[in-house]
Design a protein around this motif. Structure first.
Motif, PDB file in Angstrom:
ATOM      1  N   PHE A   8     -16.080   1.571  20.094  1.00 29.92           N
ATOM      2  CA  PHE A   8     -16.894   2.694  19.634  1.00 29.92           C
ATOM      3  C   PHE A   8     -17.414   2.378  18.237  1.00 29.92           C
ATOM      4  CE2 PHE A   8     -13.579   4.208  22.429  1.00 29.92           C
ATOM      5  CZ  PHE A   8     -14.250   5.028  23.333  1.00 29.92           C
ATOM      6  N   TYR A   9     -18.719   2.544  18.041  1.00 27.78           N
ATOM      7  CA  TYR A   9     -19.327   2.386  16.726  1.00 27.78           C
ATOM      8  C   TYR A   9     -19.560   3.768  16.138  1.00 27.78           C
ATOM      9  CZ  TYR A   9     -22.644   1.072  13.077  1.00 27.78           C
ATOM     10  OH  TYR A   9     -23.268   0.899  11.877  1.00 27.78           O
ATOM     11  N   ILE A  10     -19.033   3.998  14.932  1.00 27.07           N
ATOM     12  CA  ILE A  10     -19.081   5.316  14.308  1.00 27.07           C
ATOM     13  C   ILE A  10     -19.927   5.219  13.046  1.00 27.07           C
ATOM     14  CG2 ILE A  10     -17.734   7.140  13.208  1.00 27.07           C
ATOM     15  CD1 ILE A  10     -16.063   4.794  15.636  1.00 27.07           C
ATOM     16  N   GLU A  11     -21.118   5.800  13.095  1.00 25.09           N
ATOM     17  CA  GLU A  11     -21.980   5.825  11.912  1.00 25.09           C
ATOM     18  C   GLU A  11     -21.478   6.851  10.908  1.00 25.09           C
ATOM     19  OE1 GLU A  11     -26.327   5.158  12.238  1.00 25.09           O
ATOM     20  OE2 GLU A  11     -25.999   5.810  14.305  1.00 25.09           O
ATOM     21  N   ALA A  12     -21.677   6.566   9.630  1.00 23.25           N
ATOM     22  CA  ALA A  12     -21.346   7.538   8.595  1.00 23.25           C
ATOM     23  C   ALA A  12     -22.049   8.856   8.894  1.00 23.25           C
ATOM     24  CB  ALA A  12     -21.770   7.002   7.234  1.00 23.25           C
ATOM     25  N   GLY A  13     -21.336   9.946   8.686  1.00 24.40           N
ATOM     26  CA  GLY A  13     -21.848  11.271   9.002  1.00 24.40           C
ATOM     27  C   GLY A  13     -21.337  11.814  10.318  1.00 24.40           C
ATOM     28  N   THR A  14     -20.771  10.953  11.160  1.00 27.99           N
ATOM     29  CA  THR A  14     -20.234  11.381  12.450  1.00 27.99           C
ATOM     30  C   THR A  14     -18.859  12.005  12.252  1.00 27.99           C
ATOM     31  OG1 THR A  14     -21.391   9.572  13.558  1.00 27.99           O
ATOM     32  CG2 THR A  14     -19.613  10.647  14.771  1.00 27.99           C
ATOM     33  N   ILE A  15     -18.650  13.191  12.760  1.00 30.43           N
ATOM     34  CA  ILE A  15     -17.326  13.815  12.738  1.00 30.43           C
ATOM     35  C   ILE A  15     -16.433  13.046  13.703  1.00 30.43           C
ATOM     36  CG2 ILE A  15     -16.031  15.937  13.159  1.00 30.43           C
ATOM     37  CD1 ILE A  15     -18.662  17.463  12.622  1.00 30.43           C
ATOM     38  N   HIS A  66     -17.315  10.716   6.880  1.00 32.49           N
ATOM     39  CA  HIS A  66     -17.669   9.824   5.773  1.00 32.49           C
ATOM     40  C   HIS A  66     -19.144  10.022   5.474  1.00 32.49           C
ATOM     41  CE1 HIS A  66     -13.814   8.016   6.392  1.00 32.49           C
ATOM     42  NE2 HIS A  66     -14.137   7.583   7.605  1.00 32.49           N
ATOM     43  N   PRO A  67     -19.502  10.265   4.218  1.00 31.93           N
ATOM     44  CA  PRO A  67     -20.905  10.577   3.911  1.00 31.93           C
ATOM     45  C   PRO A  67     -21.810   9.375   4.125  1.00 31.93           C
ATOM     46  CG  PRO A  67     -19.648  10.280   1.893  1.00 31.93           C
ATOM     47  CD  PRO A  67     -18.658  10.265   3.011  1.00 31.93           C
ATOM     48  N   PRO A  68     -23.039   9.592   4.589  1.00 35.64           N
ATOM     49  CA  PRO A  68     -24.029   8.517   4.619  1.00 35.64           C
ATOM     50  C   PRO A  68     -24.547   8.242   3.216  1.00 35.64           C
ATOM     51  CG  PRO A  68     -24.988  10.565   5.407  1.00 35.64           C
ATOM     52  CD  PRO A  68     -23.533  10.853   5.141  1.00 35.64           C
ATOM     53  N   GLY A  69     -25.517   7.353   3.115  1.00 36.48           N
ATOM     54  CA  GLY A  69     -26.079   7.049   1.806  1.00 36.48           C
ATOM     55  C   GLY A  69     -25.338   5.909   1.128  1.00 36.48           C
ATOM     56  N   PRO A  70     -25.446   5.808  -0.194  1.00 34.61           N
ATOM     57  CA  PRO A  70     -24.891   4.646  -0.901  1.00 34.61           C
ATOM     58  C   PRO A  70     -23.374   4.563  -0.844  1.00 34.61           C
ATOM     59  CG  PRO A  70     -25.711   6.290  -2.454  1.00 34.61           C
ATOM     60  CD  PRO A  70     -26.190   6.709  -1.104  1.00 34.61           C
ATOM     61  N   ARG A  71     -22.680   5.678  -0.564  1.00 35.06           N
ATOM     62  CA  ARG A  71     -21.215   5.653  -0.483  1.00 35.06           C
ATOM     63  C   ARG A  71     -20.741   5.635   0.964  1.00 35.06           C
ATOM     64  NH1 ARG A  71     -18.985  10.592  -3.598  1.00 35.06           N
ATOM     65  NH2 ARG A  71     -20.571  11.647  -2.347  1.00 35.06           N
ATOM     66  N   GLU A 115     -22.427  16.866   4.795  1.00 35.51           N
ATOM     67  CA  GLU A 115     -22.740  15.465   5.100  1.00 35.51           C
ATOM     68  C   GLU A 115     -22.728  15.163   6.596  1.00 35.51           C
ATOM     69  OE1 GLU A 115     -23.760  13.511   2.918  1.00 35.51           O
ATOM     70  OE2 GLU A 115     -22.908  14.030   0.969  1.00 35.51           O
ATOM     71  N   ALA A 116     -22.200  16.080   7.410  1.00 37.78           N
ATOM     72  CA  ALA A 116     -21.968  15.790   8.824  1.00 37.78           C
ATOM     73  C   ALA A 116     -23.249  15.843   9.648  1.00 37.78           C
ATOM     74  CB  ALA A 116     -20.953  16.774   9.392  1.00 37.78           C
ATOM     75  N   LEU A 117     -23.290  15.024  10.694  1.00 33.88           N
ATOM     76  CA  LEU A 117     -24.333  15.100  11.709  1.00 33.88           C
ATOM     77  C   LEU A 117     -23.975  16.237  12.655  1.00 33.88           C
ATOM     78  CD1 LEU A 117     -24.601  11.265  12.476  1.00 33.88           C
ATOM     79  CD2 LEU A 117     -26.104  12.636  11.014  1.00 33.88           C
ATOM     80  N   LEU A 118     -24.819  17.249  12.751  1.00 35.74           N
ATOM     81  CA  LEU A 118     -24.486  18.462  13.486  1.00 35.74           C
ATOM     82  C   LEU A 118     -25.176  18.554  14.837  1.00 35.74           C
ATOM     83  CD1 LEU A 118     -24.412  21.053  10.551  1.00 35.74           C
ATOM     84  CD2 LEU A 118     -22.568  19.632  11.482  1.00 35.74           C
ATOM     85  N   THR A 119     -25.688  17.413  15.312  1.00 36.60           N
ATOM     86  CA  THR A 119     -26.239  17.340  16.659  1.00 36.60           C
ATOM     87  C   THR A 119     -25.469  16.273  17.435  1.00 36.60           C
ATOM     88  OG1 THR A 119     -27.900  15.735  15.968  1.00 36.60           O
ATOM     89  CG2 THR A 119     -28.539  18.062  15.951  1.00 36.60           C
ATOM     90  N   PRO A 120     -25.311  16.436  18.752  1.00 37.90           N
ATOM     91  CA  PRO A 120     -24.559  15.442  19.534  1.00 37.90           C
ATOM     92  C   PRO A 120     -25.346  14.156  19.706  1.00 37.90           C
ATOM     93  CG  PRO A 120     -25.445  17.146  20.968  1.00 37.90           C
ATOM     94  CD  PRO A 120     -25.756  17.585  19.570  1.00 37.90           C
ATOM     95  N   SER A 121     -24.633  13.075  19.945  1.00 39.29           N
ATOM     96  CA  SER A 121     -25.262  11.785  20.223  1.00 39.29           C
ATOM     97  C   SER A 121     -24.398  11.035  21.225  1.00 39.29           C
ATOM     98  CB  SER A 121     -25.430  10.962  18.938  1.00 39.29           C
ATOM     99  OG  SER A 121     -24.174  10.705  18.344  1.00 39.29           O
TER     100      SER A 121
END
Length: 290
Positions: A148-155, A89-94, A194-200
């Protein structure tokens, strides 16, 4: 996944039969209200017949959806018999941030959440197209009660054999990266962009910057509390009792404005979901939540 949630804006006072709190102080009579939200039952090919309650014309049942337009929140119960698509899911306003609470995890259940290591856009796009994407994802075998909390941008993706309560923002922009050969359109380029490409490190609960707060509540049989949300959704995971003089049962979701009295007739578990002030609309009676 055991970290406690950040403090919500609600207070919860335990009552005795005398109308006093556990510390002996009198508690004002609740003056708020609660109303049940109307469920939508969704048939899904990856759903099941042997879990969540649903009518015969909603089988195989995959989702029960409760939408609160006035709060900008959607509450879902999901049940899976097979792996779902890998999404972003893309971050930002959407954006659409999500919170997952695992209710049931049968043998073989898992979730994919984020990446095992930092990857380049070209590498993850190639993996999505050649079917090797799952080898890059952080696979977790959850237990009932995990969150689990999933921020926008997380695959992310749900695996099979799960029953999950999901709290999410109302936006629903989704880019599919991989869908196990199902005949649906993929949006690999948009997803990678839109994806976060680093692990967290996975987080169990939203932080103070999140657009909503969640508070798990467990009541023993006969226990009474007063809950004081400004506006919230109350999802009933298990049990039964009374909420603001209305009977509740498991699988329901209520829109509430506190203070409201909550009494469990049997041991009961709930999730209270509250928008942060900047995310809630101003409707006072919830009329647009019908």
């Amino acid at each position: 996944m055991s970290r406690r949630p950040t403090a919500s804006r609600s207070l919860m006072v335990t009552l005795k039969d005398t109308g006093r709190s556990d510390n002996g102080h009198e508690v004002a009579q609740p003056t708020g209200w609660a109303k049940p939200l109307t469920p939508t039952f969704l048939t899904k090919p990856w759903g099941r017949r042997d879990g969540l309650p649903g009518s015969e014309n909603a089988q195989t049942l995959g989702e029960i959806v409760y939408q609160s337009n006035s709060l900008g929140l959607v509450i879902k119960w999901l049940q899976t018999s097979e792996a779902l698509s890998v999404q972003v899911h893309p971050p930002g306003p959407r954006r659409k941030h999500e919170w997952w609470h695992i209710i049931e995890a049968r043998p073989g259940a898992y979730i994919d959440l984020g990446l095992q290591e930092t990857v380049t856009p070209d590498r993850i796009a190639a993996a999505a197209r050649d079917g090797s994407l799952s080898g890059l994802l952080n696979r977790i075998v959850p237990l009932p009660g995990d969150s689990f909390y999933i921020e926008a941008g997380t695959i992310h993706a749900f695996g099979p054999e799960l029953t999950v309560l999901k709290v999410q923002e109302a936006n629903d922009v989704t880019y599919r990266m991989f869908d196990y050969g199902r005949p649906r359109e993929l949006q690999v380029t948009q997803a990678v962009g839109e994806a976060l490409l680093t692990p967290s490190v996975p987080r169990a609960f939203p932080d103070d910057d999140a657009p909503f707060a969640v508070t798990p509540i467990t009541l023993r049989a006969g226990e009474k509390v007063v809950v004081t949300p400004e506006r919230a959704c109350l999802a009933v995971i298990s049990g039964g009792g009374d909420l603001a003089d209305h009977a509740f049962t498991a699988g329901e979701c209520w829109l509430a404005r506190g203070p409201v009295a909550l009494q469990a007739h049997t041991q009961s578990t709930f999730v209270l979901a509250e928008p942060r002030p900047r995310n809630a609309q101003t409707s006072d009676d919830g009329a647009n939540d019908e």
